[in-house]
Scaffold this active site. Structure first.
Site, PDB file in Angstrom:
ATOM      1  CG  ASP A  76       1.622   3.472  -4.190  1.00  0.00           C
ATOM      2  OD1 ASP A  76       1.791   2.629  -5.107  1.00  0.00           O
ATOM      3  OD2 ASP A  76       2.120   4.605  -4.244  1.00  0.00           O
ATOM      4  N   GLY A  77       2.860   0.709  -3.156  1.00  0.00           N
ATOM      5  CA  GLY A  77       4.182   0.242  -2.772  1.00  0.00           C
ATOM      6  C   GLY A  77       5.226   1.105  -3.441  1.00  0.00           C
ATOM      7  CG  ASP A  98      -0.071   2.961  -7.968  1.00  0.00           C
ATOM      8  OD1 ASP A  98       0.273   1.849  -7.509  1.00  0.00           O
ATOM      9  OD2 ASP A  98       0.555   4.001  -7.724  1.00  0.00           O
ATOM     10  CD  GLU A 123       2.503  -1.077  -6.018  1.00  0.00           C
ATOM     11  OE1 GLU A 123       1.400  -1.029  -5.438  1.00  0.00           O
ATOM     12  OE2 GLU A 123       2.997  -0.088  -6.588  1.00  0.00           O
ATOM     13  CG  HIS A 170       3.168   8.780  -9.030  1.00  0.00           C
ATOM     14  ND1 HIS A 170       3.601   9.066  -7.754  1.00  0.00           N
ATOM     15  CD2 HIS A 170       3.552   7.511  -9.285  1.00  0.00           C
ATOM     16  CE1 HIS A 170       4.241   8.005  -7.273  1.00  0.00           C
ATOM     17  NE2 HIS A 170       4.220   7.053  -8.182  1.00  0.00           N
ATOM     18  CG  ASP A 218       3.888   7.781  -3.575  1.00  0.00           C
ATOM     19  OD1 ASP A 218       4.513   6.768  -3.944  1.00  0.00           O
ATOM     20  OD2 ASP A 218       4.368   8.925  -3.642  1.00  0.00           O
TER      21      ASP A 218
END
Length: 145
Positions: free
Chosen positions: A9-10, A69, A47, A124, A134
């Site tokens: 994740d970024g 994501d 990302e 999320h 995250d």
């Protein structure tokens, strides 16, 4: 071939702004968390950086299930956009420059070294590994504020 699960994740505080990335690598029940960031960056660069740095951790060709994501990352890989951008001298179909070509160049090279299956996961939404990534990414931002 070793089978590795990678989750990435970024995140960015402002876009552009200080950013961070996080990744969880899992092999044979053992997990490793990595993270990093940059002072002035974008969400998409973070990302991409998460995926790049996770793949760089692999010491030999592996079978990888990569979960992210980021539609930007997942679609550009699975739909062949990134390869097409490269073939077209980093131009998109609309002839505009493809963004982040420096990172895409590195990522495409890493993808060639492994057998990678890309899976998009909703961000999320309570996915445990995505939530961990995250948290790693957001924590990494603090080092650059």
């Amino acid at each position: 071939m070793k089978q590795i699960e990678i989750y990435t994740d970024g995140a960015c505080s402002g876009n552009p702004g200080p950013g961070g990335w996080g990744a969880v690598l899992r092999y044979n029940g053992v997990e490793k968390e990595i993270s990093g960031g940059a002072a002035d960056t974008t969400n998409n660069r973070m990302e991409l950086s998460g995926v790049i740095e996770a793949l760089r951790m692999l010491k030999e060709p592996c079978e990888v299930i990569l979960s992210s994501d980021s539609k930007y990352v997942c679609d550009a890989i699975t739909k062949g956009w990134a390869k097409s951008w490269k073939r077209n001298n980093w131009r998109k179909a609309d002839k505009k420059p493809a963004l982040n070509s420096d990172l895409w160049e590195v990522l495409l090279s890493l993808l060639e070294q492994h057998r990678v299956t890309v899976k998009w996961i909703k961000g999320h939404a309570g996915h445990p590994e995505n939530e961990r990534c995250d948290r790693l990414a957001v924590a990494a931002i603090e080092k650059f504020k």
